[in-house]
Design an enzyme around this catalytic site. Structure first.
Site, short mmCIF file in Angstrom:
data_model
loop_
_atom_site.label_atom_id
_atom_site.label_comp_id
_atom_site.label_asym_id
_atom_site.label_seq_id
_atom_site.Cartn_x
_atom_site.Cartn_y
_atom_site.Cartn_z
N GLU A 202 0.64 10.03 1.39
CA GLU A 202 -0.25 9.96 0.22
C GLU A 202 -1.00 11.27 0.14
OE1 GLU A 202 -2.56 6.37 -0.51
OE2 GLU A 202 -4.21 7.60 -1.28
N GLU B 133 -4.46 3.18 5.35
CA GLU B 133 -5.69 3.85 5.79
C GLU B 133 -6.58 2.96 6.66
OE1 GLU B 133 -7.50 5.62 2.34
OE2 GLU B 133 -5.87 7.07 2.11
#
Length: 652
Positions: free
Chosen positions: A242, A166
């Site tokens: 995810e 991320e």
């Protein structure tokens, strides 16, 4: 990012391995049949369902994929995972619990796919900057060493590796990572990019042929079941690398049921990976119970098999990576969705979900309004499936009104006539129809009863050959606290716990300037914490013990509590916060580095007092808040220091 030895193998087995009477009726309603056929070709290849942090065929969740963190010595959501290289000249492939987890997963499912992804990097990788790409050859070598170590020391073959969780990617780094993998004989390891949003990595792959050649999978986080048209143009595998991250009550189970189907129906994503695998960290840390099941009490052994486990089984027990989706998948006329997969050898699995909007909300992204109502659905099997005469049936029913839900029930087989069958679907149901006959709910020992953390707790860290590098029940929030053999001390402090991170990591999370490891019960209010401490940094060193610590995870920088510090310059300080800004008491202590000191902190009601080496050093400091929290140990900076003979006596 978790407690290290939580709730034992029973929880891992379940997470990793695992009436239609009157409902199956003649056709009712006017909706045309949903065709399930391979006559015009097939869809995309199925890559599996996984958990992040895995599987065993034919029982429980039976996960296909296990994704683990490459520890980077930094806070990575709910705690710190240790690096295999604390320093440039340091290599150790036995730290942390991920090696153990992967080996246990392989025992249960030898074919499980292993993935890896860094959340952070040790500070030396960034050469003083919070950025891993200025020296991409160093970063690539660091990651490749971890993959090589997995094979050399644990016989684990890592099949996929990501870039940086991320955070920004760097095209030059990705290309160099591919080159380094190939150069080190790891040509079969595939690269996932970029474990963030679809853009801008999709555009980069489309515009850069060399980057496209390096990337095998476009992995997006929390895609909301959708992928952009440009992602399809890359001709890469598309994964929800995810997803979920939702409280694992029955709404969480509904979220998981909906996205497992609709990630493919809407977004053509062929793998979905849950963060996290098992909720095995203190419940008062962020994202409590955001796992497929819950096992957060190693002291009691209690675990809870939550609904997402059985929702997972609806797909995983009746498919395998390498199966193929049919082109004939989609939405039901009155809401819900269906997918169908085949192994190309005559087997067929159909998964249907009718989750209503309010009963399937995920933590993110926002879910637009939609309607689902009860309906009859008729399915017509055609092509190579036309001759199927019977399908096995498994059902889960969420009952939000009566709170008497039922999960993964085996029902009588469904007979087909001329390839047709009809089902009466209620709201909030999941069905699997399959030719596979090996599915089973299985059985498992009753969970031990839940219990509070012991009010009297001690650890002298005297473990000659520890099974893990970190002490049980301690949850490192910044820094890494490892078992240590103190060869220079022939006395009572040979075996200690040592903080070993000596420079700020390269991290996407907000690590504190101090290191801290918490332990105990967040409801502890009145307690005494005692610990022997040993500073290793002359003049500038500092350590603390603490009580009533209220925050951890990514909020640890703003943690409050009662912190009793001593410093190598001969002073002490008592503060109401980890940052050390709100001072309750301070003065001379006579403490120095390279000598053992015993600290004792007592907090009762609104007052706190401290002892140094058994003698009162300060007393009656006023503590108005917080009212409760964990006990903790830590250091004033990223510095080496040792701790021994930790003890707590607490009241709730």
């Amino acid at each position: 990012m978790e407690l290290r030895e939580l709730s034992a193998v029973a929880a891992l087995v379940l997470a990793l391995t695992g009436a239609l009477t009157g409902a199956l009726t003649g056709a009712r309603g006017s909706c045309p049949p949903y065709n399930l056929s391979d006559a015009r070709g097939l869809g995309r290849t199925f890559d599996g369902i996984g958990g992040l942090s895995g599987g065993g065929p034919g029982f429980g969740a039976s996960l296909h994929i296990l994704k683990v963190e490459i520890g980077g010595d930094a806070q990575s959501t709910d705690g710190t995972e240790p690096s295999h290289m604390h320093h440039e000249d340091d290599e150790n492939y036995f730290r942390g619990y991920e090696w153990w987890l992967m080996k246990e997963a392989k025992k249960r499912n030898p074919n499980i796919t292993l993935m890896s992804l860094p959340w952070a990097f040790p500070g030396w990788v960034g050469h003083g900057k919070n950025w891993p790409y200025d020296f991409p050859d160093i970063t690539a070598a660091y990651v490749v060493n971890w993959i090589l170590g997995a094979k050399q020391y644990h016989d684990l073959d890592i099949q996929y590796v990501g870039i940086w969780n991320e955070r920004s990617y760097d095209s030059k780094y990705i290309k160099l990572l591919r080159y380094t993998l190939d150069k080190r004989g790891l040509e079969t390891v595939r690269i996932v990019a970029s474990d963030n949003l679809w853009e801008p990595v999709v555009r980069s792959v489309l515009l850069d042929p060399e980057l496209s050649g390096a990337v095998d999978v476009i992995g997006a986080h929390y895609p909301g079941t959708n992928s952009p048209e440009e992602a399809l143009k890359t001709q890469k595998k598309l994964w929800a690398s995810e997803d979920y991250s939702t409280f694992n009550d029955e709404v969480g189970g509904g979220c998981w049921a909906r996205i497992l189907n609709q990630n493919y129906v809407n977004g053509l994503m062929t793998a979905t990976i849950s963060w996290n695998l098992v909720a095995s960290y203190y419940e008062d840390l962020p994202f409590s119970r955001d796992g497929l099941m819950t096992a957060e009490e190693p002291w009691s052994g209690n675990y809870v098999v939550e609904s997402p486990i059985w929702i997972t089984a609806h797909t995983t027990q009746f498919t395998q990576p390498g199966w193929t989706y049919l082109q004939t998948v989609g939405h039901l006329a009155q809401g819900g969705s269906y997918v169908a997969l085949t192994d190309g050898k005559g087997n067929l699995t159909v998964v249907i979900e009718t989750m209503t909007r309010d009963h399937s909300v995920c933590i993110r992204p926002p879910l637009p309004p939609f309607n689902v109502t009860s309906q009859n659905a008729t399915f017509q099997l055609e092509g190579s499936f036309a001759s199927i005469k019977e399908l096995q049936v498994w059902r889960s029913q969420f009952n939000f009104k009566t709170k008497k839900s039922s999960f993964f029930e085996k029902l009588p087989p469904q007979k087909l006539f001329n390839g047709l069958f009809t089902i009466e679907l209620a709201e909030d149901e999941v069905y699997t129809f399959t030719t596979i006959t090996s599915g089973q709910k299985g059985s498992y020992p009753p969970s031990p009863p839940s219990a509070r953390f012991p009010k009297v707790y001690k650890d002298d860290f005297n473990v000659r050959n520890p099974p893990f590098s970190e002490a049980p029940n301690f949850a490192d929030q910044t820094g890494v606290f490892e078992y240590y053999v103190n060869m220079s001390d022939p006395g009572p402090h040979v075996f200690t716990l040592r903080q070993v991170v000596t420079e700020r990591p390269v991290t996407w999370a907000a690590d504190a300037d101090q290191t801290i490891s918490v332990v105990g019960d967040h409801q502890w209010g009145n307690l005494t914490v005692t610990c022997d401490v040993f500073m290793e940094r002359v003049k500038t060193g500092g350590v603390f013990i603490a009580a009533r610590v209220d925050k951890g995870g990514q909020s640890v920088r703003s943690a409050r509590g009662v912190f009793f510090w001593v410093f190598a310059d001969g002073t002490y300080k008592v503060t109401n916060d980890l940052a050390g800004q709100t001072v309750l008491a301070e003065g001379r202590s006579g403490t120095r580095a390279y000598g053992w000191h015993t600290l004792s902190l007592t907090v009762a009601g609104q007052y706190a007092s401290g002892l140094l080496n058994g003698y009162p050093l300060w007393k009656n400091a006023v503590v108005l808040s917080p009212k409760s929290g964990w006990a903790a140990i830590g250091t004033a900076s990223f510095e080496p220091a040792q701790f021994d003979n930790f003890a707590v006596v607490a009241e709730y």
